[in-house]
Design an enzyme around this catalytic site. Structure first.
Site, PDB file in Angstrom:
ATOM      1  N   SER A   1      -7.127   0.784  -4.810  1.00 31.74           N
ATOM      2  CA  SER A   1      -8.765   1.114  -4.541  1.00 31.74           C
ATOM      3  C   SER A   1      -8.653   2.221  -4.338  1.00 31.74           C
ATOM      4  O   SER A   1      -7.503   3.412  -3.984  1.00 31.74           O
ATOM      5  CB  SER A   1      -9.401   0.629  -3.614  1.00 31.74           C
ATOM      6  OG  SER A   1      -9.622   1.064  -2.015  1.00 31.74           O
TER       7      SER A   1
ATOM      8  N   TYR B   1      -7.174  -0.688   5.732  1.00 34.19           N
ATOM      9  CA  TYR B   1      -7.787  -1.022   4.092  1.00 34.19           C
ATOM     10  C   TYR B   1      -7.204  -0.361   2.820  1.00 34.19           C
ATOM     11  O   TYR B   1      -6.076  -0.504   2.050  1.00 34.19           O
ATOM     12  CB  TYR B   1      -9.040  -1.540   3.584  1.00 34.19           C
ATOM     13  CG  TYR B   1      -9.272  -2.102   2.046  1.00 34.19           C
ATOM     14  CD1 TYR B   1      -8.845  -2.737   2.314  1.00 34.19           C
ATOM     15  CD2 TYR B   1      -9.782  -0.610   1.642  1.00 34.19           C
ATOM     16  CE1 TYR B   1      -9.126  -3.340   1.144  1.00 34.19           C
ATOM     17  CE2 TYR B   1     -10.263  -0.580   0.264  1.00 34.19           C
ATOM     18  CZ  TYR B   1     -10.032  -2.559  -0.110  1.00 34.19           C
ATOM     19  OH  TYR B   1     -10.379  -2.745  -1.484  1.00 34.19           O
TER      20      TYR B   1
ATOM     21  N   LYS C   1      -3.700  -0.706   0.441  1.00 39.48           N
ATOM     22  CA  LYS C   1      -4.283  -0.809  -0.926  1.00 39.48           C
ATOM     23  C   LYS C   1      -2.524   0.393  -1.820  1.00 39.48           C
ATOM     24  O   LYS C   1      -2.807   0.146  -2.639  1.00 39.48           O
ATOM     25  CB  LYS C   1      -5.166  -0.644  -1.729  1.00 39.48           C
ATOM     26  CG  LYS C   1      -6.192  -1.740  -1.340  1.00 39.48           C
ATOM     27  CD  LYS C   1      -6.181  -2.623  -2.285  1.00 39.48           C
ATOM     28  CE  LYS C   1      -7.074  -3.521  -2.414  1.00 39.48           C
ATOM     29  NZ  LYS C   1      -6.754  -4.782  -3.175  1.00 39.48           N
TER      30      LYS C   1
END
Length: 259
Positions: free
Chosen positions: A142, A155, A159
């Site tokens: 990401s 998150y 990643k």
């Protein structure tokens, strides 16, 4: 066709990127094993992707469960004889918030799914790839790991950790002919982003075109990348066109961030 006579295993197949990954792999000639936790959703996806049922196997799996990962790989080998590539799309994204308002349990779940889940899956599938004489692993990163866009630190951090793990995996698995690369999207036009854009348009009293312009107006390509375009990059990583490429990441972002 780039992937003729190859078998690709894809996790996280729902209505967004995972679905497009499966569609692109099929278009490139591969047999495809699709996995997600929802058996009903998988069955419907399989019917729509390949009504004949000849080239798609739907098998429910949870990458947070080692036995589930092993059963998935066994099913893939039993059906198609081998696994040539794996595309790890499954992820937990709901880890928002800053230092004091973040739910650390969700941060933990993000790492358990996005990082450790990927390792569980690879522990299950790598032996099958070794028997095949090599293969390709495609992880999904990401751009949030490089650039702050929304308050999704948990998150993004997971990643970023997955990207770091990629380098070590590429070094470890390279002698067995297994390549490990990461495709890194940013904004992707698909069901989730469409919902976000529609929500903002309604709540802010603007048109969807105005919201899109605010997001992509300064991108070099002046548009948002589509899920299918990220999937096409994964096809490249799965194919022999990238046979000398490992330990690399590719930003697929319409030029939003250049590195």
């Amino acid at each position: 066709m780039l992937l003729r006579n190859k078998t690709t295993l894809i996790t996280g197949v729902g209505s967004g990127l995972g679905r497009e990954m499966a569609s692109s792999m099929l278009a490139a000639g591969a047999n495809v094993v699709i996995a997600a936790r929802s058996a009903d959703g998988l069955r419907q996806a399989a019917k729509e992707l390949d009504p004949s049922g000849e080239r798609v196997l739907a098998h429910p799996a949870d990458i947070c469960d080692e036995e589930s990962c092993e059963a998935l790989v066994t099913a893939a080998v039993d059906r198609f004889g081998a696994v040539d590539s794996v595309v790890q799309v499954a992820a937990f994204e709901d880890a928002f918030g800053g230092l004091f308002d973040a739910d650390l349990d969700k941060w933990s779940r993000a790492f358990d799914t996005n990082v450790l889940g990927s390792l569980r899956l690879l522990r299950a599938v790598v032996p099958a790839m070794k028997e095949r004489g090599g293969g390709s692993v495609v992880l999904v990163g990401s751009q949030s790991a490089f650039k702050v866009a929304m308050p999704q630190g948990g998150y993004a951090a997971s990643k970023g950790a997955l990207l770091s793990a990629m380098y070590y995996l590429a070094d470890e698995l390279g002698p067995d002919g297994i390549r490990v690369n990461t495709v890194v999207p940013s904004w992707m036009w698909g069901p989730n982003v469409q919902l976000y854009v529609d929500f903002r348009a309604q709540t802010e009293g603007k048109s969807t075109d105005e919201i899109l312009e605010e997001i992509v107006g300064k991108f070099p390509l002046r548009r948002m990348t589509e899920d299918s375009e990220v999937a096409d990059a994964a096809v490249f990583f799965c194919s022999d066109l990238s046979r000398a490429v490992t330990g690399q990441y590719l930003l697929v972002n319409s030029g939003e961030l250049m590195r």
